[in-house]
Each structure stands twice: as structure tokens, then as C-alpha cells.
Design a protein around this motif. Structure first.
Motif, PDB file in Angstrom:
ATOM      1  N   LEU A 110      11.746  36.559   7.384  1.00 41.49           N
ATOM      2  CA  LEU A 110      12.917  36.914   8.180  1.00 41.49           C
ATOM      3  C   LEU A 110      13.770  37.995   7.520  1.00 41.49           C
ATOM      4  O   LEU A 110      14.518  38.683   8.198  1.00 41.49           O
ATOM      5  CB  LEU A 110      13.779  35.679   8.457  1.00 41.49           C
ATOM      6  CG  LEU A 110      13.150  34.657   9.389  1.00 41.49           C
ATOM      7  CD1 LEU A 110      14.051  33.446   9.526  1.00 41.49           C
ATOM      8  CD2 LEU A 110      12.840  35.263  10.741  1.00 41.49           C
ATOM      9  N   ASN A 111      13.647  38.154   6.231  1.00 41.86           N
ATOM     10  CA  ASN A 111      14.423  39.175   5.542  1.00 41.86           C
ATOM     11  C   ASN A 111      13.592  40.429   5.291  1.00 41.86           C
ATOM     12  O   ASN A 111      13.906  41.220   4.420  1.00 41.86           O
ATOM     13  CB  ASN A 111      14.978  38.628   4.225  1.00 41.86           C
ATOM     14  CG  ASN A 111      16.050  37.605   4.477  1.00 41.86           C
ATOM     15  OD1 ASN A 111      16.885  37.778   5.348  1.00 41.86           O
ATOM     16  ND2 ASN A 111      16.014  36.517   3.737  1.00 41.86           N
ATOM     17  N   GLY A 112      12.551  40.609   6.093  1.00 39.60           N
ATOM     18  CA  GLY A 112      11.651  41.729   5.885  1.00 39.60           C
ATOM     19  C   GLY A 112      11.921  42.946   6.734  1.00 39.60           C
ATOM     20  O   GLY A 112      11.250  43.950   6.607  1.00 39.60           O
ATOM     21  N   GLY A 113      12.882  42.928   7.614  1.00 43.88           N
ATOM     22  CA  GLY A 113      13.155  44.104   8.427  1.00 43.88           C
ATOM     23  C   GLY A 113      13.982  43.756   9.648  1.00 43.88           C
ATOM     24  O   GLY A 113      14.337  42.613   9.887  1.00 43.88           O
ATOM     25  N   GLN A 114      14.267  44.780  10.430  1.00 43.31           N
ATOM     26  CA  GLN A 114      15.079  44.582  11.626  1.00 43.31           C
ATOM     27  C   GLN A 114      14.291  43.859  12.696  1.00 43.31           C
ATOM     28  O   GLN A 114      13.104  44.101  12.892  1.00 43.31           O
ATOM     29  CB  GLN A 114      15.547  45.935  12.158  1.00 43.31           C
ATOM     30  CG  GLN A 114      16.507  46.644  11.227  1.00 43.31           C
ATOM     31  CD  GLN A 114      16.979  47.959  11.826  1.00 43.31           C
ATOM     32  OE1 GLN A 114      16.398  48.480  12.753  1.00 43.31           O
ATOM     33  NE2 GLN A 114      18.053  48.475  11.262  1.00 43.31           N
ATOM     34  N   LYS A 115      14.960  42.988  13.412  1.00 40.57           N
ATOM     35  CA  LYS A 115      14.387  42.236  14.524  1.00 40.57           C
ATOM     36  C   LYS A 115      13.113  41.487  14.124  1.00 40.57           C
ATOM     37  O   LYS A 115      12.270  41.229  14.949  1.00 40.57           O
ATOM     38  CB  LYS A 115      14.101  43.163  15.721  1.00 40.57           C
ATOM     39  CG  LYS A 115      15.325  43.823  16.295  1.00 40.57           C
ATOM     40  CD  LYS A 115      16.174  42.827  17.051  1.00 40.57           C
ATOM     41  CE  LYS A 115      17.327  43.539  17.712  1.00 40.57           C
ATOM     42  NZ  LYS A 115      18.279  42.677  18.307  1.00 40.57           N
ATOM     43  N   SER A 116      12.961  41.183  12.840  1.00 35.87           N
ATOM     44  CA  SER A 116      11.753  40.495  12.402  1.00 35.87           C
ATOM     45  C   SER A 116      11.639  39.097  13.005  1.00 35.87           C
ATOM     46  O   SER A 116      10.550  38.559  13.093  1.00 35.87           O
ATOM     47  CB  SER A 116      11.691  40.423  10.879  1.00 35.87           C
ATOM     48  OG  SER A 116      12.778  39.696  10.371  1.00 35.87           O
ATOM     49  N   ILE A 117      12.753  38.539  13.428  1.00 36.36           N
ATOM     50  CA  ILE A 117      12.714  37.202  14.014  1.00 36.36           C
ATOM     51  C   ILE A 117      11.981  37.199  15.356  1.00 36.36           C
ATOM     52  O   ILE A 117      11.447  36.190  15.780  1.00 36.36           O
ATOM     53  CB  ILE A 117      14.134  36.610  14.150  1.00 36.36           C
ATOM     54  CG1 ILE A 117      14.054  35.096  14.196  1.00 36.36           C
ATOM     55  CG2 ILE A 117      14.868  37.168  15.351  1.00 36.36           C
ATOM     56  CD1 ILE A 117      15.366  34.411  13.952  1.00 36.36           C
ATOM     57  N   LEU A 118      11.913  38.345  16.011  1.00 32.53           N
ATOM     58  CA  LEU A 118      11.206  38.440  17.288  1.00 32.53           C
ATOM     59  C   LEU A 118       9.791  38.995  17.140  1.00 32.53           C
ATOM     60  O   LEU A 118       9.190  39.407  18.112  1.00 32.53           O
ATOM     61  CB  LEU A 118      12.004  39.291  18.289  1.00 32.53           C
ATOM     62  CG  LEU A 118      13.289  38.648  18.815  1.00 32.53           C
ATOM     63  CD1 LEU A 118      13.963  39.556  19.833  1.00 32.53           C
ATOM     64  CD2 LEU A 118      13.031  37.280  19.423  1.00 32.53           C
ATOM     65  N   GLN A 119       9.266  38.975  15.933  1.00 29.63           N
ATOM     66  CA  GLN A 119       7.860  39.337  15.746  1.00 29.63           C
ATOM     67  C   GLN A 119       7.016  38.157  16.204  1.00 29.63           C
ATOM     68  O   GLN A 119       7.349  37.000  15.926  1.00 29.63           O
ATOM     69  CB  GLN A 119       7.553  39.657  14.289  1.00 29.63           C
ATOM     70  CG  GLN A 119       8.177  40.932  13.804  1.00 29.63           C
ATOM     71  CD  GLN A 119       7.855  41.187  12.342  1.00 29.63           C
ATOM     72  OE1 GLN A 119       7.231  40.358  11.676  1.00 29.63           O
ATOM     73  NE2 GLN A 119       8.290  42.313  11.835  1.00 29.63           N
ATOM     74  N   PRO A 159       6.898  43.650  23.729  1.00 28.26           N
ATOM     75  CA  PRO A 159       5.437  43.645  23.849  1.00 28.26           C
ATOM     76  C   PRO A 159       4.954  42.298  24.396  1.00 28.26           C
ATOM     77  O   PRO A 159       5.624  41.269  24.235  1.00 28.26           O
ATOM     78  CB  PRO A 159       4.954  43.843  22.411  1.00 28.26           C
ATOM     79  CG  PRO A 159       6.125  44.382  21.666  1.00 28.26           C
ATOM     80  CD  PRO A 159       7.345  43.907  22.376  1.00 28.26           C
ATOM     81  N   GLU A 160       3.789  42.307  25.015  1.00 26.47           N
ATOM     82  CA  GLU A 160       3.266  41.084  25.640  1.00 26.47           C
ATOM     83  C   GLU A 160       3.091  39.957  24.625  1.00 26.47           C
ATOM     84  O   GLU A 160       3.396  38.798  24.917  1.00 26.47           O
ATOM     85  CB  GLU A 160       1.937  41.370  26.335  1.00 26.47           C
ATOM     86  CG  GLU A 160       1.421  40.179  27.101  1.00 26.47           C
ATOM     87  CD  GLU A 160       0.137  40.473  27.860  1.00 26.47           C
ATOM     88  OE1 GLU A 160      -0.551  39.496  28.209  1.00 26.47           O
ATOM     89  OE2 GLU A 160      -0.175  41.647  28.088  1.00 26.47           O
ATOM     90  N   ALA A 161       2.612  40.280  23.429  1.00 31.41           N
ATOM     91  CA  ALA A 161       2.416  39.246  22.403  1.00 31.41           C
ATOM     92  C   ALA A 161       3.745  38.587  22.033  1.00 31.41           C
ATOM     93  O   ALA A 161       3.809  37.371  21.853  1.00 31.41           O
ATOM     94  CB  ALA A 161       1.753  39.850  21.167  1.00 31.41           C
ATOM     95  N   THR A 162       4.788  39.385  21.942  1.00 26.99           N
ATOM     96  CA  THR A 162       6.107  38.846  21.616  1.00 26.99           C
ATOM     97  C   THR A 162       6.630  37.978  22.756  1.00 26.99           C
ATOM     98  O   THR A 162       7.173  36.894  22.525  1.00 26.99           O
ATOM     99  CB  THR A 162       7.104  39.984  21.312  1.00 26.99           C
ATOM    100  OG1 THR A 162       6.577  40.776  20.243  1.00 26.99           O
ATOM    101  CG2 THR A 162       8.460  39.448  20.928  1.00 26.99           C
ATOM    102  N   SER A 163       6.456  38.440  23.985  1.00 27.98           N
ATOM    103  CA  SER A 163       6.896  37.661  25.148  1.00 27.98           C
ATOM    104  C   SER A 163       6.189  36.311  25.210  1.00 27.98           C
ATOM    105  O   SER A 163       6.829  35.284  25.456  1.00 27.98           O
ATOM    106  CB  SER A 163       6.623  38.429  26.443  1.00 27.98           C
ATOM    107  OG  SER A 163       7.375  39.598  26.486  1.00 27.98           O
ATOM    108  N   CYS A 164       4.883  36.314  24.988  1.00 31.38           N
ATOM    109  CA  CYS A 164       4.117  35.056  25.005  1.00 31.38           C
ATOM    110  C   CYS A 164       4.567  34.125  23.885  1.00 31.38           C
ATOM    111  O   CYS A 164       4.750  32.919  24.106  1.00 31.38           O
ATOM    112  CB  CYS A 164       2.625  35.349  24.881  1.00 31.38           C
ATOM    113  SG  CYS A 164       1.908  36.090  26.332  1.00 31.38           S
ATOM    114  N   ALA A 165       4.742  34.665  22.683  1.00 31.16           N
ATOM    115  CA  ALA A 165       5.177  33.846  21.551  1.00 31.16           C
ATOM    116  C   ALA A 165       6.582  33.295  21.784  1.00 31.16           C
ATOM    117  O   ALA A 165       6.854  32.133  21.461  1.00 31.16           O
ATOM    118  CB  ALA A 165       5.127  34.670  20.261  1.00 31.16           C
ATOM    119  N   LEU A 166       7.458  34.116  22.367  1.00 25.56           N
ATOM    120  CA  LEU A 166       8.811  33.659  22.667  1.00 25.56           C
ATOM    121  C   LEU A 166       8.808  32.560  23.728  1.00 25.56           C
ATOM    122  O   LEU A 166       9.502  31.554  23.594  1.00 25.56           O
ATOM    123  CB  LEU A 166       9.679  34.841  23.128  1.00 25.56           C
ATOM    124  CG  LEU A 166      11.143  34.550  23.410  1.00 25.56           C
ATOM    125  CD1 LEU A 166      11.842  33.973  22.175  1.00 25.56           C
ATOM    126  CD2 LEU A 166      11.846  35.820  23.897  1.00 25.56           C
TER     127      LEU A 166
END
Length: 173
Positions: A110-119, A159-166
Motif C-alpha cells: 500500500l505504500n508503494g505508489g499512488q492509488k496502489s490500493i485500487l490495484q 481497467p476491467e481487472a480492477t473493476s472485477c477485483a473491486l
């Protein structure tokens, strides 16, 4: 990545396949397999508890490399491993899912970059922790943070992968 994919397939097949036979390192042709040393190892056969813990540590180490393809494969392998363990021995699965090092791993990711929580990989990892009730790994604060970032994000642009994971994360919550 190939090894992770192979391991996922082996775990999904419960280490049995009509096309593949798993042979231990020390097993010679005609020799019998050594008997598991404990009831817990017998339940996890052909894995031993110690092998499971070593595998989890190896997966955690690989996840920190920040390589996208490797991260996807590692998280998928970890999901499959915990599912396999849950079927074999729920206590071991819950123990693996609630390891304190997962908290440190999550903090690192989570401390690896911007918006990393939505990876997608981070969301899938957090979904795994929520699914197996690892409240010592993911707190209400992180869940609220994900919900807030999701509310602020333009869902159509994700991205689709992010939407599915979310979506999977939200369903699990």
C-alpha cells in the motif's frame, strides 16, 4: 510465473490427475511414500504443514517484487493455496490467512505508489483476508479507505481487472 501457474493447477486438481503423477524428491521407483508425521500433515497430504508455511513465505517474498505479471500469478496462487487448505484443514487455512507477516506485506504494497490500493492484486489480496476473516490483517480503516477511493474513482475509467477485483472485494465485505 510458470511455476505459480503449475502450482495453482496442481492445487486445484488436489494433486491428482489422470495425466500427471506427483513424485516426491526422495521417492525412488518402487519405494513407498513416507507416512505423514502428524494428523495435520495427513490431512494436507501430499503437503506437510512445514511445506505449506515455507510456500506462503516464498509467495510473500515474490509479491514484494512489484512485477505486475508475477504479482498476479502470486496472488492467484495464494488464493488457490488457501482454498485448497480450507478444504483439507480449516484451522491451517485460517492460520495461514491470518499470519502477522501478511499485515507487513499489505503495508509494503500500500505504500508503494499512488492509488496502489485500487490495484487488482492488492484488492484480491485484501479480499482473501476479508474472506477468511483475518481481522488482524485488514482493519476497518483499510476497508473504509478502499470504499472512499472507489467512491472517488471514475469507475468507467478503471481497467476491467480492477473493476472485477473491486466488485469481488465489495461482495465479500
Amino acid at each position: 510465473v510458470s511455476i505459480m501457474q503449475f502450482l495453482r493447477v496442481a492445487l486445484r486438481q488436489n494433486f491428482s490427475s489422470s495425466l500427471l503423477v506427483m513424485v516426491g524428491q526422495n521417492t525412488e521407483q518402487g519405494a513407498t511414500q513416507p507416512q505423514p508425521s502428524s494428523l495435520q500433515d495427513a490431512a494436507l497430504h501430499p503437503l506437510a504443514t512445514q511445506q505449506v508455511f515455507l510456500l506462503v513465505v516464498s509467495l510473500q517474498n515474490l509479491l514484494v517484487h512489484k512485477d505486475l505479471l508475477l504479482s498476479q500469478a502470486v496472488v492467484a496462487c495464494l488464493e488457490t493455496l488457501v482454498e485448497y487448505l480450507y478444504v483439507k484443514n480449516k484451522d491451517v487455512a485460517l492460520h495461514v490467512a491470518s499470519q502477522p507477516w501478511h499485515r507487513f506485506l499489505l503495508f509494503t504494497l500500500l505504500n508503494g505508489g499512488q492509488k496502489s490500493i485500487l490495484q487488482p492484486e492488492v484488492l484480491r489480496l485484501m479480499t482473501l483476508f476479508v474472506r477468511y476473516q483475518s481481522s488482524n490483517i485488514i482493519s476497518q480503516k483499510e476497508i473504509s479507505q478502499i470504499l472512499q477511493e472507489a467512491a472517488e474513482a471514475n469507475l468507467a475509467e478503471l481497467p476491467e481487472a480492477t473493476s472485477c477485483a473491486l466488485r469481488l472485494f465489495l461482495c465479500q465485505v
